[in-house]
Design a protein around this motif. Structure first.
Motif, PDB file in Angstrom:
ATOM      1  N   ALA A 111       4.773  -8.180  15.756  1.00 37.32           N
ATOM      2  CA  ALA A 111       3.058  -8.399  14.935  1.00 37.32           C
ATOM      3  C   ALA A 111       2.328  -7.562  16.272  1.00 37.32           C
ATOM      4  O   ALA A 111       1.154  -6.453  16.019  1.00 37.32           O
ATOM      5  CB  ALA A 111       2.594  -9.709  14.688  1.00 37.32           C
ATOM      6  N   LYS A 122       5.277 -10.811   1.290  1.00 33.12           N
ATOM      7  CA  LYS A 122       4.920  -9.178   0.213  1.00 33.12           C
ATOM      8  C   LYS A 122       6.621  -9.000  -0.160  1.00 33.12           C
ATOM      9  O   LYS A 122       6.051  -9.213  -1.795  1.00 33.12           O
ATOM     10  CB  LYS A 122       4.778  -7.993   0.752  1.00 33.12           C
ATOM     11  N   VAL A 159      -0.281 -13.144   7.770  1.00 34.09           N
ATOM     12  CA  VAL A 159      -0.318 -11.550   7.422  1.00 34.09           C
ATOM     13  C   VAL A 159       0.762 -12.400   6.303  1.00 34.09           C
ATOM     14  O   VAL A 159       1.693 -13.148   6.171  1.00 34.09           O
ATOM     15  CB  VAL A 159       1.105 -11.481   8.640  1.00 34.09           C
ATOM     16  N   GLY A 167       1.551  -4.043  14.398  1.00 32.69           N
ATOM     17  CA  GLY A 167       0.768  -3.924  13.669  1.00 32.69           C
ATOM     18  C   GLY A 167       1.169  -4.294  12.643  1.00 32.69           C
ATOM     19  O   GLY A 167       1.560  -4.036  11.406  1.00 32.69           O
ATOM     20  N   SER A 221       1.579   3.600   6.634  1.00 30.05           N
ATOM     21  CA  SER A 221       0.398   2.597   5.468  1.00 30.05           C
ATOM     22  C   SER A 221       1.080   1.146   6.267  1.00 30.05           C
ATOM     23  O   SER A 221       0.188   0.326   5.117  1.00 30.05           O
ATOM     24  CB  SER A 221       0.835   3.544   4.341  1.00 30.05           C
ATOM     25  N   GLU A 222       2.232   0.590   5.480  1.00 32.35           N
ATOM     26  CA  GLU A 222       2.930  -0.577   5.554  1.00 32.35           C
ATOM     27  C   GLU A 222       3.997  -0.448   7.214  1.00 32.35           C
ATOM     28  O   GLU A 222       4.770  -0.169   7.439  1.00 32.35           O
ATOM     29  CB  GLU A 222       3.586  -1.132   4.759  1.00 32.35           C
ATOM     30  N   ARG A 256       1.101  -0.763   0.153  1.00 28.63           N
ATOM     31  CA  ARG A 256      -0.143   0.434   0.378  1.00 28.63           C
ATOM     32  C   ARG A 256       0.601   1.419  -0.298  1.00 28.63           C
ATOM     33  O   ARG A 256       1.618   1.448   0.645  1.00 28.63           O
ATOM     34  CB  ARG A 256      -0.588  -0.149   1.159  1.00 28.63           C
ATOM     35  N   THR A 302       1.750  -5.548   8.956  1.00 23.22           N
ATOM     36  CA  THR A 302       1.215  -5.740   8.072  1.00 23.22           C
ATOM     37  C   THR A 302       1.874  -6.463   6.359  1.00 23.22           C
ATOM     38  O   THR A 302       1.644  -6.863   6.028  1.00 23.22           O
ATOM     39  CB  THR A 302       0.463  -4.794   7.015  1.00 23.22           C
ATOM     40  N   GLY A 303       2.917  -6.866   6.338  1.00 21.13           N
ATOM     41  CA  GLY A 303       4.127  -7.570   5.816  1.00 21.13           C
ATOM     42  C   GLY A 303       5.167  -8.188   6.229  1.00 21.13           C
ATOM     43  O   GLY A 303       5.432  -7.460   6.904  1.00 21.13           O
TER      44      GLY A 303
END
Length: 430
Positions: A371, A405, A402, A375, A349-350, A218, A377-378
């Motif tokens: 995590a 990526k 998750v 938080g 955002s990431e 993102r 995300t990838g």
């Protein structure tokens, strides 16, 4: 006793000759001392030049931005001052504002052009195929036998567990394979390989509920009350996983996609981290926000980087953080502070967690704690070419929900690519 006339004449000649030699040597010494004095005053091996001649030429050389070299002339001759690479008749001019000087242009390295992202997976897949993963040749060797006994299925399960796939995913994969092999009666190696590929892709690409995982980054800038805010990517992880290198490589990926990037060197505890990140950025023309003070507040540096990205209307701000162990509460709290402080300008955002693929089960423990605090995300999985445990991809995704990526395979500057399940499995199977 009287000396013969011939001896008297010879003695006079020797005395006169000796005096001439001594005088000549003394004269040469006086001349050399004078030369040394002149050379020290006028430069290396040179004589002083009149102000109206040498000084004006040297000033002209400086004005035109060219270097001035001095060369000694022939014995006792005046020394010539001449500009290097002077264009005949060209007027002397200072460089325009903002343009590098001649010396800066000579010393500054040329900007590198990162490799296109689209072609990276082909190279990375070849390296993955050479990583020696047991998920490939050993599984195919067992599955292509004329008949599979319970011992054979136990061997398959053992290979999967050794590859760090995990008990539940391994049971799921073997159950689906046993059903399809029995129902379809497949025995040909090529057909068995295709069945195994299909099941592995489904296992790697889907979450626990069987849904495909979103692996896109993102990175779209946001708009807040008319203000354009950059996408903020926070990169976290334990010591030694390659976070700073990953940030530098990710910057190259974004530059290859024509995105404007600002780097934030929020790892203020490791002396070389900011220098390392600055070097990565300078290679592709990306600015790095850093603190000149070692041990400065990481949250403050991260805040400044995001603010700089907002002011310069950058597309993405990449923030490198210090390595921290998952069981150090103080460091983990500090990571939470970075997230809170940067959110005052633009929320991340990431949050990408960098994991070393060679750590196996320990990497999974790290992922859980990060995590919860940041938080995540990838996942960015590094050093995947140096391990036979590629199954960590499956397990970490299943445990955290998750997706992986990005993957790193090798030490080259462009050895980072978006993760694709099909390419990953093809690399494992060879």
């Amino acid at each position: 006793m009287e000396l013969p006339w011939i001896e008297i004449i010879a003695g006079l000649v020797v005395v006169a000759g000796g005096g001439g030699v001594v005088g000549w040597i003394a004269s040469r010494r006086r001349q050399r001392d004078a030369d040394d004095t002149g050379g020290a005053a006028g430069g290396v091996g040179t004589l002083e030049r009149p102000e109206s001649d040498g000084a004006s030429q040297e000033a002209a050389g400086r004005t035109s931005g060219t270097a001035v070299i001095r060369e000694p002339g022939d014995a006792g001759a005046a020394v010539e001052d001449r500009p290097v690479a002077e264009t005949p008749g060209a007027p002397a001019a200072e460089p325009a504002p903002g343009e590098p000087t001649v010396e800066e242009a000579r010393t500054a390295p040329p900007l590198e052009k990162p490799a296109p992202v689209a072609g990276r997976l082909v190279r990375l897949r070849d390296r993955l195929a050479r990583s020696g993963s047991p998920l490939g040749s050993r599984l195919l060797a067992v599955l292509s036998r004329d008949s599979l006994t319970e011992n054979d299925w136990d061997d398959l399960e053992e290979e999967l567990l050794l590859a760090d796939i995990g008990m539940d995913p391994a049971t799921e994969l073997l159950g689906a394979l046993r059903t399809r092999v029995r129902v379809l009666g497949v025995r040909e190696p090529s057909a068995v390989r295709e069945l195994l590929r299909e099941e592995l892709v489904a296992l790697v690409d889907n979450d626990a509920a069987g849904r495909p995982m979103d692996r896109s980054l993102r990175l779209e800038p946001a708009d807040q009350e008319g203000t354009r805010l950059p996408a903020v990517v926070l990169v976290v992880g334990v010591n030694g996983t390659g976070k700073t290198t990953t940030v530098g490589k990710l910057a190259r990926v974004l530059v290859a996609e024509d995105k404007s990037v600002v780097l934030g060197a929020a790892d203020t505890f490791r002396a070389a981290a900011a220098d390392q990140l600055t070097t990565w950025g300078s290679r592709v023309g990306v600015e790095t926000v850093r603190s000149d003070k070692e041990g400065a507040d990481p949250a403050s540096v991260a805040f400044d980087a995001v603010a700089r990205g907002r002011d310069e209307k950058a597309d993405v701000v990449l923030v490198d953080t210090a390595g921290r162990l998952q069981n150090k509460a103080g460091l983990m709290d500090e990571l939470g502070k970075i997230v809170r402080v940067t959110s005052k300008v633009a929320a991340p955002s990431e949050v990408l967690l960098v994991l070393d693929a060679t750590t196996g089960q320990n990497g999974l423990t790290q992922a859980r704690v990060f995590a919860e605090v940041a938080g995540v995300t990838g996942i960015v999985l590094t050093k995947l070419d140096g391990t036979a445990k590629g199954g960590i991809v499956v397990q970490v995704q299943r445990e955290l929900g998750v997706p992986v990526k990005l993957i790193g395979l090798g030490e080259g500057p462009d050895d980072l690519a978006p993760f694709e399940a099909g390419e990953f499995v093809d690399g494992i199977l060879g």
